[in-house]
Design a protein around this motif. Sequence first.
Motif, PDB file in Angstrom:
ATOM      1  N   ALA A 127       8.284  77.144  38.510  1.00  0.00           N
ATOM      2  CA  ALA A 127       9.236  77.829  39.263  1.00  0.00           C
ATOM      3  C   ALA A 127       9.980  76.733  40.250  1.00  0.00           C
ATOM      4  N   LEU A 128       8.921  75.962  40.950  1.00  0.00           N
ATOM      5  CA  LEU A 128       9.328  74.885  41.900  1.00  0.00           C
ATOM      6  C   LEU A 128      10.310  74.007  41.061  1.00  0.00           C
ATOM      7  N   MET A 129       9.677  73.385  39.870  1.00  0.00           N
ATOM      8  CA  MET A 129      10.871  72.659  39.212  1.00  0.00           C
ATOM      9  C   MET A 129      11.844  72.996  38.884  1.00  0.00           C
ATOM     10  N   ARG A 228       6.206  59.207  53.722  1.00  0.00           N
ATOM     11  CA  ARG A 228       4.817  59.989  53.493  1.00  0.00           C
ATOM     12  C   ARG A 228       4.087  59.682  52.542  1.00  0.00           C
ATOM     13  N   GLY A 229       2.674  60.093  52.365  1.00  0.00           N
ATOM     14  CA  GLY A 229       1.723  59.612  51.463  1.00  0.00           C
ATOM     15  C   GLY A 229       1.974  60.690  50.084  1.00  0.00           C
ATOM     16  N   GLY A 230       0.858  60.668  49.248  1.00  0.00           N
ATOM     17  CA  GLY A 230       1.079  61.352  48.048  1.00  0.00           C
ATOM     18  C   GLY A 230       0.618  62.684  48.119  1.00  0.00           C
ATOM     19  N   GLY A 231       0.796  63.664  47.521  1.00  0.00           N
ATOM     20  CA  GLY A 231       0.756  64.936  47.526  1.00  0.00           C
ATOM     21  C   GLY A 231       1.109  65.757  46.325  1.00  0.00           C
ATOM     22  N   SER A 232       0.824  66.940  46.306  1.00  0.00           N
ATOM     23  CA  SER A 232       1.340  68.139  45.173  1.00  0.00           C
ATOM     24  C   SER A 232       2.873  68.334  45.452  1.00  0.00           C
ATOM     25  N   ILE A 233       3.427  68.937  44.512  1.00  0.00           N
ATOM     26  CA  ILE A 233       4.992  69.100  44.700  1.00  0.00           C
ATOM     27  C   ILE A 233       5.102  70.136  45.848  1.00  0.00           C
ATOM     28  N   GLU A 234       4.046  71.189  46.015  1.00  0.00           N
ATOM     29  CA  GLU A 234       4.252  71.872  47.246  1.00  0.00           C
ATOM     30  C   GLU A 234       4.020  71.047  48.661  1.00  0.00           C
ATOM     31  N   ASP A 235       3.335  70.349  48.728  1.00  0.00           N
ATOM     32  CA  ASP A 235       3.171  69.327  49.824  1.00  0.00           C
ATOM     33  C   ASP A 235       4.304  68.412  50.189  1.00  0.00           C
ATOM     34  N   ASP A 264       6.029  60.249  42.161  1.00  0.00           N
ATOM     35  CA  ASP A 264       6.630  61.360  43.136  1.00  0.00           C
ATOM     36  C   ASP A 264       8.056  61.413  42.995  1.00  0.00           C
ATOM     37  N   ILE A 265       8.785  62.190  42.685  1.00  0.00           N
ATOM     38  CA  ILE A 265      10.096  62.145  42.895  1.00  0.00           C
ATOM     39  C   ILE A 265      10.650  63.471  43.614  1.00  0.00           C
ATOM     40  N   THR A 266      11.482  63.160  44.851  1.00  0.00           N
ATOM     41  CA  THR A 266      11.915  64.199  45.614  1.00  0.00           C
ATOM     42  C   THR A 266      13.278  64.126  45.640  1.00  0.00           C
ATOM     43  N   LEU A 267      14.104  64.819  46.204  1.00  0.00           N
ATOM     44  CA  LEU A 267      15.534  64.750  46.261  1.00  0.00           C
ATOM     45  C   LEU A 267      15.974  63.868  46.956  1.00  0.00           C
ATOM     46  N   ILE A 268      14.980  63.518  48.227  1.00  0.00           N
ATOM     47  CA  ILE A 268      15.763  62.422  49.314  1.00  0.00           C
ATOM     48  C   ILE A 268      15.616  61.022  48.466  1.00  0.00           C
ATOM     49  N   ASP A 269      14.964  60.965  47.414  1.00  0.00           N
ATOM     50  CA  ASP A 269      14.875  59.504  46.728  1.00  0.00           C
ATOM     51  C   ASP A 269      16.356  59.422  46.174  1.00  0.00           C
ATOM     52  N   TYR A 270      17.065  60.268  45.651  1.00  0.00           N
ATOM     53  CA  TYR A 270      18.404  60.397  44.992  1.00  0.00           C
ATOM     54  C   TYR A 270      19.145  60.073  46.028  1.00  0.00           C
ATOM     55  N   VAL A 271      19.323  60.541  47.217  1.00  0.00           N
ATOM     56  CA  VAL A 271      20.389  60.336  48.139  1.00  0.00           C
ATOM     57  C   VAL A 271      19.990  58.954  49.069  1.00  0.00           C
ATOM     58  N   SER A 272      18.947  58.594  49.113  1.00  0.00           N
ATOM     59  CA  SER A 272      18.608  57.529  49.917  1.00  0.00           C
ATOM     60  C   SER A 272      19.374  56.329  49.406  1.00  0.00           C
ATOM     61  N   ASP A 273      19.594  55.272  50.365  1.00  0.00           N
ATOM     62  CA  ASP A 273      20.113  54.019  49.837  1.00  0.00           C
ATOM     63  C   ASP A 273      19.238  53.124  49.097  1.00  0.00           C
TER      64      ASP A 273
END
Length: 532
Positions: A127-129, A228-235, A264-273
């Motif tokens: 569901a998170l994905m 930030r360091g690594g972690g689960s998708i919830e973290d 680990d891929i987050t949405l901030i990775d897409y928008v950052s320079d």
Amino acid sequence: MLATLDGIVALGHQRDMSDTQTNAHEFTVSEISHAVKRTVEETFGFVRVRGEISGFRGRHSSGHCYFTLKDDGATIDAVVWKGSYAKLAFKPEEGLEIIATGRLTTYPRSSKYQIVIEQIEPAGAGALMALLEDRRKKLLAEGLFAPERKRPIPYLPKVIGVVTSPTGSVIRDILHRLDDRFPSHVIVWPVRVQGDTCAAEVTAAIDGFNAFTVDGAIPRPDLLIVARGGGSIEDLWGFNEENVVRAVSRSTIPVISAVGHETDITLIDYVSDKRAPTPTGAAEMAVPVRAELIGYVEDLGLRQRQGTRRITANLRDRVRAAGAGLPRPGDLVSTQRQRLDMATARLSSALRAAQHAKAIDFQRVSGRLSLSLLHQRSQSLRHRLDVASSRSAHGLQTRLNRARIAYSPLAGRVRPGLLSAPIDRGSRRVEAATSRIDAAFLRAVEARRARFDGLSKLLSSVSYHQVLARGFALVTDAEGNLVRSSTDVKPGDALSIDVAQGTIAATVAGAPPIPKRKAKPDPVPGDQETLF
């Protein structure tokens, strides 16, 4: 309360079985509704319900949220109060399957029961994905991830802002790596990198760094690192929140995202320079290696000096090649020097020829110039001057007589004293005019005499008699014509040879002529050759 509710139901059943005439207590609708409400709240004071959100239309104007949780067989109304909504780590969205934690209650006015939700979490990683993918597509459609929005990272930032937890190992790794590569000024904005307040704090940190002024008390960073360091998708979910993504998008300072590990891929990775695989990698992207930079600058300086030497040597060779093609300085003026020498040689002969030509011209007019002629002209001018003087005196006398006749009728009225003054003035004017005439005549005679003396000297200087005095002779035939060539006479002709001391009579013999020397040709008056 549950026993009371059971008693009410039992009594109602007995009333149906017995006579309709009974003394049982009658309840109002409100009493029944409140009794049911108390029973439900006491029995289901804390529940976790799994279901899919349906009918979500956003927050109400009051700040509360109303929607329905459903599964395959049933539905239940749900409400999130305004105070609880701000604390939710995951906000409700249409179609999202969640696990809602809260308590059951009823709404007496509609005889419905509902769950008051205090916490929401996605129902599993799937569901998170799915939520993450929906949010990514939404932001992508808005253009927040467009490549043209990304700005270049400064090559050597003076100040670096880091948004991370101040107690974790991430900040130590970043500072250690920066110190190894290129020590820089680092400003840390402490935030929580996990939990319900993570997204709000990261958003505030990014906006806070952008609010710094260039000349403020705290220097404005040239680069931001969100780490930030690594972690689960919830973290890591705090870095997938929409407000964090939009804060990075509107940041005027370039941002490097270093959230989690490389996988680990987050949405901030897409928008950052720029995206770094690890926080240490973000520090390596932020600054170059100082030693390598110094070596690179030294290499550029060496290449610049070598290039300058090559260019100088090339220009020197080109100047030498150009100089080799130029003529020598002596060759540039040799032609002009030769022309000058030839003109000088021609000038002497031209002067002699011009003098000879002038002498011949003077001979032509010398017959008309004589001292007697000048005396005659002087006498003529003197006579004309005397005549003019006499005419002037006669004219004055005539005018005086006419005036005397004209003024004779007035003689009786005119005293001698009145006429003596004009007469005296006229006499003085006559005497002054006479003296000026005499002086002018003398000056004219002197000027004529001086001119005559000059002409006489010129005649004497260019006369052929002076040439004869230098040893030359003037040969004429019997008719007095000048003999200019040997072809002008024949044997037996009589000749007259004028020399400086007299004239020699001669006759042309039949012997051949004496050869002439080329260096000193025989002078012949009137010829174009010189008599030197």
